[in-house]
Design a protein around this motif. Structure first.
Motif: not given
Length: 1067
Positions: A179-208
């Motif tokens: 798995f390569v999981l590309p994220l941008t800090f622009r995207e992370l700026n829109t969240y206040e709180k996240l868990s590690a697993e929610r971080l993955i699921c939010s950016a990549f909904p197909h990773i169930t």
């Protein structure tokens, strides 16, 4: 697998019975799992090398992640990252520089200042291909967990990420990563709180099933692109530890826990960032740091050709103007900046009429370039038909309003170090989102739309800074409160000049220098050229006149810093350049050209000098600061000297305390000094030790010149022991003596990089020479050794001869002025019979008598490698000269022979002439100050008629008269090889001159002719001058000292200039 005997026929048959391909693969993997490490390694090799899609099924079997989820992830990334990615111009990104952490300047300075100071170059020799970025560097190392790639704004960090992700998704690289999981800090700026697993699921909904990643069941690469755009600084010292992948925490805490390894411990993490922001991550946590390099010369040309595909002539003109402006050329190594500059210059050239194209002022300053860019952006929104005046006016007003709104956003974003904006930010600054579709906005502002947010960011950091400057300039004319306080609650501040001063002072006080380019642009808006460009568009015509002189005075006042020079001072000089006030810099630059800086380096001029060290063409090849620096001035310039590649600091009366300063410069990671000359100072062993300590860690210096100091034996002890350099190392005239030579000899046993060592005038004596000779028996790296004027004598020569019998790597040995007699030369020449390496031997100014001639002759008959032999100023007489001449008949290697001032007369000259009729290697013969007379000259002339290799013949003061000159003239009529002929100090007279003149009408090979002091008189000189009309080869003639007189000299000079305009004449 059957071919490798990893599967039996029965096992292969059972696998074939499976109904589907995935089931067949599963059966094979299950069998191999029980067959040990060799089977596992063979399977891994297959995964990495196969061209089929089978590897997807295999990796799906090897890990607990469902294969459809992996496949869906690949398809998603291919679809998203494949759009608009052109691989042609991206070759630069496939090889990254491998660096050892951030340098001081990268941690502290603005991107633009970094490029300007380092001239776009890093002192880095190692690189790493993109496909190996996450692999071990050696068989005994492990893959990096935390990788950081740095690069200034606009160099292509996000493009690099897209290229990697797309290439990986196609299965071309790093197949071991599931798995390569590309994220941008622009995207992370829109969240206040996240868990590690929610971080993955939010950016990549197909990773169930994110637990297979968080638990480390599948090798994962997490990409975090654009740390410099993150709204919250990372605080690793106060991180709240979290190890639960399901627990929601503040996003900045989540990132720090992932980097620390508290979360997603098994995942590799790749962070990209501008250098300054990357310093937030402690160096101890970073396993691998890489840097994106800028354009090379060919890449810049290709980039501009792509920009102007339909007009290659325009592309060439743009490139010409960029190369002609050194600071601009350095900046254009950055693709983002090259695009803006190329667009601006292209727009300027394209819109200048053919009638005035030659007089068009092409933009040079940053402000001019961005003014043209904005003018181009503004005009693209306006109707082209001249009749539609109303629509043009309306379009102008809309554009000005939009620039004003964007400028306010840019300015206050810059103050908050905010470079990414969201819809709520745009609305807060009154920006109508519907107008962002215009051509103007598309050139200034980029939009990124994701599922959950839309982000806006300026197309380059400098675009935001220029817009901020326009807003501030416009607002400062009417603002009554400090514009740096957005709420407006501040002390009243009236008048543009007060606001201008406030901006400059804020810039000077800012520790991270993020306002420096903004202030440059603000200064540039006061320049006449920028006002002319933008008047009626964004500025009012000539409004700068009432502020400009006062702003210049204020900026100059900031330079009076009592020799405290920093990058802030240099930026102030840049501001003066932007405002088009260049008088100070021009005065200092002119003094640099004339080497007349001594006595004029006031604090203001020192500031100008620091600025010029970055931008001036005078410093490109060499930075010469000889005979003009003091301790205090040198101390103030240290931060700028750091990036001078070739630095001369000769004759400055520097003492040991200055060496401590220079040592501190040479020790830092940023240092780019490659050549350093400190000749003719007052450096003793203490100062040399300071230099030696710094050279233990320095990686840039290759040449060090310390001649004519007082290094002494102790100073000589430490210097060549430094492992990193030095070639050449110049220590002549330093009172090193025998003890120093002993230390140097010891160093030669361990230093394998030193190729050149200059030790002339050091009184090392015979014993010192013996020590060095012993070292030469083992040393294989030294190529050039200079020991002239060292009292080596015969005993030292014998020792060196013994070394030459076994050392075949030394190519040049200089033993001039060492009281060597025939005994010493006999030993040396005996060694030459077996030596296979020496090319140049200098025995000038010794005491070699006629008895040494036969010894030299024996060496010349057997040696086939020696090319240059200098025996000038010895005591060979005719007997020694004849012996050498006879050997030259057989020698086929020697190309240069110096026999000047050896009491040689006609007999030896005749013997040499006979040798020249057979010799086909000798190209240069020096017989000056030997009384060979007309007899010897006639013999040599006869040889010149048949010789085809001799190119240089030196016969100064050789008692040549009319007869000799006439014979030589006859030879020149047929000789086609001689190019340099020096006959000064003879007596060829008018008759000889006439003969030479006739020869010059025919000869086409001669390039330089010296007839100085030959009693030619006016008639002889006129003959030579007239002859040049038919001669098209000569480039230099010297007729001085021939009693021609001043009026005659002018007549001769005019005649030669008329007859042969390419020929230089000294009369």
């Amino acid at each position: 697998m059957r071919r490798l005997d990893l599967l039996t026929a029965e096992e292969a048959g059972r696998a074939q019975e499976a109904s589907s391909l995935p089931e067949k693969v599963r059966a094979v993997v299950d069998v191999l799992a029980g067959k040990g490490s060799y089977a596992s390694q063979s399977l891994q090799t297959f995964i990495e090398t196969t061209n089929s899609q089978l590897y997807l099924h295999i990796t799906g079997c090897l890990h607990t992640c469902p294969e459809p989820m992996v496949q869906k992830h690949l398809e998603s990334l291919q679809s998203y990252y494949g759009n608009g990615l052109e691989t042609g111009p991206l070759q630069r990104l496939t090889n990254l520089l491998l660096v050892e952490g951030l340098t001081d300047i990268q941690q502290k300075e603005h991107d633009i200042l970094q490029i300007e100071a380092t001239k776009g170059l890093r002192n880095v020799s190692k690189s790493i291909p993109l496909e190996k970025l996450f692999l071990p560097l050696s068989k005994v190392s492990i893959p990096p967990r935390i990788s950081v790639t740095i690069g200034v704004a606009g160099i292509g960090k996000s493009t690099l990420v897209k290229l990697f992700v797309y290439t990986w998704a196609k299965g071309e690289i790093n197949r071991d990563i599931i798995f390569v999981l590309p994220l941008t800090f622009r995207e992370l700026n829109t969240y206040e709180k996240l868990s590690a697993e929610r971080l993955i699921c939010s950016a990549f909904p197909h990773i169930t099933e994110p637990n297979c990643i968080s638990a480390g069941a599948a090798r994962t690469l997490l990409i975090l692109d654009g740390l410099d755009e993150f709204k919250t600084p990372l605080d690793f010292s106060n991180t709240v530890v979290c190890t639960d992948p399901k627990k929601e925490i503040q996003v900045d805490n989540l990132i720090t826990n992932i980097i620390r390894g508290n979360l997603l411990q098994e995942a590799s993490v790749w962070v990209t960032s501008r250098p300054t922001a990357a310093s937030q991550i402690p160096g101890g946590l970073v396993d691998r740091m890489t840097e994106i390099r800028g354009f090379g010369a060919a890449e810049m040309k290709d980039f501009l050709d792509q920009m102007f595909l339909d007009n290659r002539d325009l592309s060439g003109q743009v490139l010409h103007h960029i190369r002609a402006n050194r600071p601009l050329h350095v900046m254009c190594t950055i693709p983002g900046f090259c695009w803006i500059s190329g667009s601006s210059i292209g727009y300027c050239l394209k819109n200048s009429t053919d009638q005035f194209q030659e007089t068009t002022v092409v933009p040079k300053t940053l402000s001019e370039i961005y003014s043209y860019y904005f003018k181009m952006a503004l005009s693209s929104d306006w109707p082209e038909k001249p009749k539609e005046t109303l629509r043009i006016e309306q379009a102008m007003n809309n554009s000005k309003k939009m620039v004003g709104s964007l400028g306010r956003l840019a300015f206050y974003g810059l103050l908050k170090k905010k470079y990414v904006f969201y819809e709520q930010d745009m609305k807060a600054y009154g920006i109508d989102l519907s107008l962002l579709q215009s051509s103007l906005c598309s050139r200034l502002l980029l939009k990124e739309e994701m599922q959950s947010f839309t982000a806006y960011y300026f197309s380059h950091l400098t675009i935001q800074e220029f817009l901020a400057a326009i807003y501030y300039y416009t607002a400062a004319k009417r603002a009554i409160f400090d514009l740096f306080t957005e709420s407006g609650m501040s002390w009243p501040k009236l008048g543009f000049l007060n606001h201008f001063k406030s901006a400059v002072q804020r810039s000077l006080q800012a520790e991270d220098r993020h306002l420096d380019i903004f202030v440059r642009f603000l200064s540039g808006l006061l320049s006449p050229q920028v006002n002319k460009l933008l008047s009626g568009w964004l500025l009012m015509k000539d409004e700068h006149n009432s502020f400009r002189s006062q702003a210049i005075n204020f900026l100059q006042g900031c330079l009076n810093t009592d020799y405290v020079i920093s990058s802030r001072t240099v930026n102030t000089m840049h501001c003066l350049y932007e405002i088009q006030h260049t008088e100070i810099a021009k005065t200092v630059e002119e003094a640099m050209k004339n080497e007349s800086l001594a006595g004029m380096l006031t604090p203001v001029n020192c500031s100008a000098l620091a600025y010029l060290l970055q931008v001036s063409d005078v410093c490109v090849e060499e930075t010469n600061l000889s005979n003009c620096l003091t301790y205090n001035i040198c101390k103030s310039l240290l931060s700028q000297l750091l990036f001078c590649h070739n630095l001369r600091l000769d004759n400055n009366q520097f003492k040991d305390n200055v060496m401590e300063l220079l040592g501190s410069v040479l020790s830092v990671k940023d240092c780019q000094i490659q050549k350093l000359s400190l000749a003719e100072n007052q450096i003793s062993n203490k100062g040399t030790k300071a230099l030696a300590r710094s050279l233990m860690v320095n990686r840039s210096l290759t040449v060090l010149d310390l001649r004519s100091n007082s290094v002494g034996p102790t100073g000589a002890k430490g210097l060549p022991r430094t492992p990193s350099l030095l070639s050449p190392c110049s220590l002549q005239h330093n009172t090193i003596k025998e003890d120093g030579a002993t230390f140097l000899a010891e160093a030669l046993l361990t230093n394998h990089r030193l190729t050149t060592l200059h030790l002339q005038k050091n009184a090392i004596g015979a014993r010192g020479a013996r020590k060095i000779a012993e070292a030469l028996k083992q040393n294989c790296s030294l190529k050039e050794l200079t020991l002239s004027s060292n009292s080596v004598g015969d005993n030292g020569s014998v020792a060196l001869a013994e070394a030459l019998k076994v050392n075949h790597s030394l190519q040049s040995l200089d033993l001039q002025s060492n009281s060597i007699s025939s005994a010493g030369v006999t030993a040396l020449t005996a060694a030459l019979s077996s030596n296979k390496g020496l090319i140049n031997l200098n025995l000038r100014e010794n005491s070699i008598s006629k008895e040494g001639g036969p010894a030299i002759a024996r060496a010349l008959r057997t040696n086939s490698t020696l090319r240059k032999l200098d025996l000038a100023a010895n005591l060979l007489y005719d007997e020694g000269g004849k012996a050498i001449a006879l050997a030259m008949k057989e020698n086929r290697a020697l190309t240069s022979l110096h026999l000047q001032w050896n009491f040689i007369q006609a007999k030896a000259a005749t013997a040499l002439a006979q040798a020249l009729q057979f010799n086909s290697s000798l190209a240069s013969l020096d017989l000056q100050e030997n009384a060979i007379g007309d007899e010897g000259m006639v013999a040599l002339s006869a040889a010149l008629k048949v010789n085809t290799t001799l190119a240089d013949l030196h016969l100064q003061v050789a008692s040549v008269g009319v007869a000799g000159a006439q014979a030589l003239a006859e030879a020149l009529m047929v000789n086609k090889s001689l190019q340099i002929l020096d006959l000064r100090g003879n007596s060829i007279g008018v008759a000889g001159a006439k003969a030479m003149a006739n020869a010059l009408k025919v000869n086409r090979s001669l390039r330089r002719l010296n007839l100085q002091e030959n009693s030619l008189g006016m008639d002889g000189a006129i003959c030579i001058a007239t002859a040049l009309k038919g001669n098209h080869g000569l480039t230099y003639v010297n007729l001085q000292g021939n009693r021609i007189g001043q009026s005659g000299a002018k007549m001769i000079s005019d005649a030669i200039r008329t007859n042969s305009p390419d020929c230089v004449v000294d009369v």
